[in-house]
Write a protein that holds these residues in place. Structure first.
Motif, PDB file in Angstrom:
ATOM      1  N   ILE A  81      15.217 -13.635  -8.487  1.00  0.00           N
ATOM      2  CA  ILE A  81      13.764 -13.617  -8.423  1.00  0.00           C
ATOM      3  C   ILE A  81      13.222 -12.665  -9.487  1.00  0.00           C
ATOM      4  CG2 ILE A  81      13.758 -11.817  -6.631  1.00  0.00           C
ATOM      5  CD1 ILE A  81      11.287 -13.206  -5.439  1.00  0.00           C
ATOM      6  N   TYR A  82      12.151 -13.090 -10.136  1.00  0.00           N
ATOM      7  CA  TYR A  82      11.425 -12.235 -11.079  1.00  0.00           C
ATOM      8  C   TYR A  82      10.050 -12.020 -10.479  1.00  0.00           C
ATOM      9  CZ  TYR A  82       9.207 -10.711 -15.486  1.00  0.00           C
ATOM     10  OH  TYR A  82       8.529 -10.007 -16.462  1.00  0.00           O
ATOM     11  N   ALA A  83       9.727 -10.774 -10.212  1.00  0.00           N
ATOM     12  CA  ALA A  83       8.494 -10.483  -9.486  1.00  0.00           C
ATOM     13  C   ALA A  83       7.807  -9.249 -10.054  1.00  0.00           C
ATOM     14  CB  ALA A  83       8.792 -10.267  -8.002  1.00  0.00           C
ATOM     15  N   SER A  84       6.508  -9.199  -9.849  1.00  0.00           N
ATOM     16  CA  SER A  84       5.725  -8.020 -10.234  1.00  0.00           C
ATOM     17  C   SER A  84       5.261  -7.307  -8.976  1.00  0.00           C
ATOM     18  CB  SER A  84       4.522  -8.423 -11.095  1.00  0.00           C
ATOM     19  OG  SER A  84       3.635  -9.257 -10.367  1.00  0.00           O
ATOM     20  N   PHE A  85       5.168  -5.994  -9.053  1.00  0.00           N
ATOM     21  CA  PHE A  85       4.724  -5.162  -7.944  1.00  0.00           C
ATOM     22  C   PHE A  85       3.661  -4.195  -8.446  1.00  0.00           C
ATOM     23  CE2 PHE A  85       8.839  -6.669  -6.778  1.00  0.00           C
ATOM     24  CZ  PHE A  85       8.850  -6.743  -5.398  1.00  0.00           C
ATOM     25  N   GLU A  86       2.674  -3.951  -7.603  1.00  0.00           N
ATOM     26  CA  GLU A  86       1.611  -3.011  -7.966  1.00  0.00           C
ATOM     27  C   GLU A  86       1.293  -2.108  -6.777  1.00  0.00           C
ATOM     28  OE1 GLU A  86      -2.982  -2.942  -9.724  1.00  0.00           O
ATOM     29  OE2 GLU A  86      -1.951  -4.846  -9.396  1.00  0.00           O
ATOM     30  N   LEU A  87       1.163  -0.816  -7.076  1.00  0.00           N
ATOM     31  CA  LEU A  87       0.783   0.157  -6.058  1.00  0.00           C
ATOM     32  C   LEU A  87      -0.671   0.549  -6.263  1.00  0.00           C
ATOM     33  CD1 LEU A  87       1.410   2.063  -3.723  1.00  0.00           C
ATOM     34  CD2 LEU A  87       2.238   3.746  -5.398  1.00  0.00           C
ATOM     35  N   ASN A  88      -1.494   0.189  -5.272  1.00  0.00           N
ATOM     36  CA  ASN A  88      -2.906   0.557  -5.290  1.00  0.00           C
ATOM     37  C   ASN A  88      -3.282   0.899  -3.846  1.00  0.00           C
ATOM     38  OD1 ASN A  88      -5.582   0.956  -5.891  1.00  0.00           O
ATOM     39  ND2 ASN A  88      -6.056  -1.219  -6.204  1.00  0.00           N
ATOM     40  N   ASN A  89      -2.966   2.112  -3.447  1.00  0.00           N
ATOM     41  CA  ASN A  89      -3.016   2.562  -2.046  1.00  0.00           C
ATOM     42  C   ASN A  89      -1.886   1.934  -1.235  1.00  0.00           C
ATOM     43  OD1 ASN A  89      -5.288   4.260  -2.403  1.00  0.00           O
ATOM     44  ND2 ASN A  89      -6.652   2.488  -2.184  1.00  0.00           N
ATOM     45  N   THR A  90      -1.770   0.612  -1.292  1.00  0.00           N
ATOM     46  CA  THR A  90      -0.624  -0.059  -0.671  1.00  0.00           C
ATOM     47  C   THR A  90       0.055  -0.932  -1.733  1.00  0.00           C
ATOM     48  OG1 THR A  90      -2.000  -1.924   0.032  1.00  0.00           O
ATOM     49  CG2 THR A  90      -1.705  -0.104   1.610  1.00  0.00           C
ATOM     50  N   TRP A  91       1.292  -1.325  -1.441  1.00  0.00           N
ATOM     51  CA  TRP A  91       2.043  -2.154  -2.373  1.00  0.00           C
ATOM     52  C   TRP A  91       1.675  -3.634  -2.213  1.00  0.00           C
ATOM     53  CZ3 TRP A  91       4.970  -0.642  -6.361  1.00  0.00           C
ATOM     54  CH2 TRP A  91       5.489   0.653  -6.376  1.00  0.00           C
ATOM     55  N   SER A  92       1.579  -4.331  -3.336  1.00  0.00           N
ATOM     56  CA  SER A  92       1.423  -5.785  -3.337  1.00  0.00           C
ATOM     57  C   SER A  92       2.439  -6.371  -4.307  1.00  0.00           C
ATOM     58  CB  SER A  92      -0.001  -6.184  -3.750  1.00  0.00           C
ATOM     59  OG  SER A  92      -0.291  -5.725  -5.058  1.00  0.00           O
ATOM     60  N   PHE A  93       2.695  -7.669  -4.181  1.00  0.00           N
ATOM     61  CA  PHE A  93       3.702  -8.297  -5.036  1.00  0.00           C
ATOM     62  C   PHE A  93       3.266  -9.692  -5.435  1.00  0.00           C
ATOM     63  CE2 PHE A  93       4.779  -9.533  -0.718  1.00  0.00           C
ATOM     64  CZ  PHE A  93       5.041 -10.884  -0.843  1.00  0.00           C
ATOM     65  N   ASN A  94       3.892 -10.195  -6.476  1.00  0.00           N
ATOM     66  CA  ASN A  94       3.684 -11.573  -6.912  1.00  0.00           C
ATOM     67  C   ASN A  94       5.024 -12.129  -7.381  1.00  0.00           C
ATOM     68  OD1 ASN A  94       2.364 -14.001  -7.786  1.00  0.00           O
ATOM     69  ND2 ASN A  94       2.468 -13.231  -9.877  1.00  0.00           N
ATOM     70  N   ILE A  95       5.455 -13.239  -6.785  1.00  0.00           N
ATOM     71  CA  ILE A  95       6.692 -13.892  -7.201  1.00  0.00           C
ATOM     72  C   ILE A  95       6.383 -14.768  -8.416  1.00  0.00           C
ATOM     73  CG2 ILE A  95       8.512 -15.504  -6.544  1.00  0.00           C
ATOM     74  CD1 ILE A  95       8.081 -14.597  -3.641  1.00  0.00           C
ATOM     75  N   ILE A  96       6.992 -14.446  -9.546  1.00  0.00           N
ATOM     76  CA  ILE A  96       6.714 -15.163 -10.797  1.00  0.00           C
ATOM     77  C   ILE A  96       7.683 -16.334 -10.973  1.00  0.00           C
ATOM     78  CG2 ILE A  96       6.514 -14.944 -13.318  1.00  0.00           C
ATOM     79  CD1 ILE A  96       5.990 -11.906 -12.811  1.00  0.00           C
TER      80      ILE A  96
END
Length: 366
Positions: A35-50
């Motif tokens: 899996i290739y995914a992006s993660f972002e921390l902005n108070n809580t973590w979010s993700f996107n499966i690319i």
């Protein structure tokens, strides 16, 4: 071995956006999940499966991996070298086929060869430093060893991802080779292996020349053998308190002999084992009888199994989109790698029984 990380390099790891590759191989031997995914921390973590893909194992690799528990440590180490090279080629092909250029790290679980935490032993092949050299990428891997050294089970590791990425669900259950559950009780994350699933059912359906029981259709035509069901449900493991985990060794010594002693037709074995799994899942959901349950893993496609669970419980059963069903564990190994890069806890004492929370995994630089 102690891994020294240059402080300036470590400082560059702490950021709020990551793009990583996750690599997972489970006990069901379906193949290598990438899996290739992006993660972002902005108070809580979010993700996107690319991108996400499963590369099936060849029959040769399936046979080799299935035999690992019966081999000597020296034999396993030899296979480890060739598996690491093979894993690198699979990951390279995935990178090239999807034109992936922006990679903060490759986060790899490897494949479990031995898991006997009561003896202080866990070994995952494919976690050698050579993986980083062959890929020319930073690699985070070997997540289980440190936890076992700290007195933990070394498993399950996914619950930190359940806690930080899927907190809206009361329970997270993954049906792979084994079923494992994760939930939040008394202000702490609790998780453990529930019972074997696909590692048993696939074993018997293969005697019919099939890889798996499609949607549980064969099981639905069988009859429950209540003597076998009672024996399975009476296994000592089910009365143990968490933390607890299972491995192929336990299935070989406790489950297969019970089933084989009955000389049942395959459809009856499957029907009985589906009932066993459904009962053990029902028991595991007892703390929150009307809570929401996120179900992922290959077993989520076993419609008959899901039907039996729904019939036994009042919980709200949620099966997400296929992408998350199939790649949630690989996604969370991405996340475990990110937490390790940030030197943040990715193994929870309340889950594994280790002496403390800790940030686990080896970091290799190309």
């Amino acid at each position: 071995m102690i891994f020294l990380i240059n402080i300036s390099i470590f400082a560059n790891m702490i950021k709020n956006n990551y793009k990583v590759i996750g690599v997972m191989s489970g006990t069901s031997l379906d193949g290598i999940d990438l899996i290739y995914a992006s993660f972002e921390l902005n108070n809580t973590w979010s993700f996107n499966i690319i991108k996400a893909e499963t590369i099936p194992y060849s029959n040769v690799w399936k046979t080799t991996l299935k035999s690992l528990v019966s081999l000597s440590f020296e034999e396993i180490k030899k296979i480890d070298k060739s598996y690491t090279t093979y894993l690198a080629s699979v990951i390279k092909d995935f990178i090239n086929a999807n034109h992936i250029q922006d990679i903060d790290a490759v986060c790899s679980h490897g494949h479990t060869a031995l898991h006997q935490p009561d003896k202080g032993l866990t070994y995952q092949i494919g976690n050698r430093e050579a993986l980083s050299k062959l890929l020319k990428q930073r690699v985070v891997c070997d997540f289980r060893v440190q936890d076992v050294e700290l007195g933990g089970q070394g498993a399950p590791l996914v619950p930190i991802g359940d806690e930080l990425l899927f907190s809206e669900f009361d329970f997270c259950i993954n049906f792979g080779g084994f079923a494992n559950i994760s939930t939040h009780i008394n202000n702490q994350r609790i998780a453990y292996d529930i019972c074997p699933v696909n590692i048993v059912m696939n074993h018997y359906v293969k005697t019919l020349g099939l890889e798996y029981d499609d949607e549980g259709k064969l099981a639905s035509k069988g009859d429950v053998n209540y003597e076998l069901l009672q024996s399975l449900n009476a296994l000592d493991f089910y009365n143990e308190k968490p933390p607890k985990s299972l491995g192929l060794e336990w299935v070989n010594s406790h489950v297969f002999p019970l089933i084989d002693s009955k000389a049942l037709e395959v459809k009856d074995v499957l029907r009985t084992f589906v009932e066993h799994v459904a009962i053990q899942v029902f028991r595991s959901l007892g703390d929150k009888p009307k809570g929401s349950v996120l179900i992922t893993g290959g077993g989520a496609y076993n419609s008959f199994l899901i039907k039996r669970i729904k019939e036994l419980t009042q919980n709200k059963i949620v099966i997400p989109l296929d992408e998350l069903v199939e790649f949630k564990e690989a996604l969370i190994f991405c996340f475990l790698g990110i937490l390790r890069l940030r030197n943040e806890n990715n193994c929870l004492q309340s889950v594994t029984g280790a002496s403390r929370n800790h940030s686990s995994g080896k970091i290799f630089h190309a």
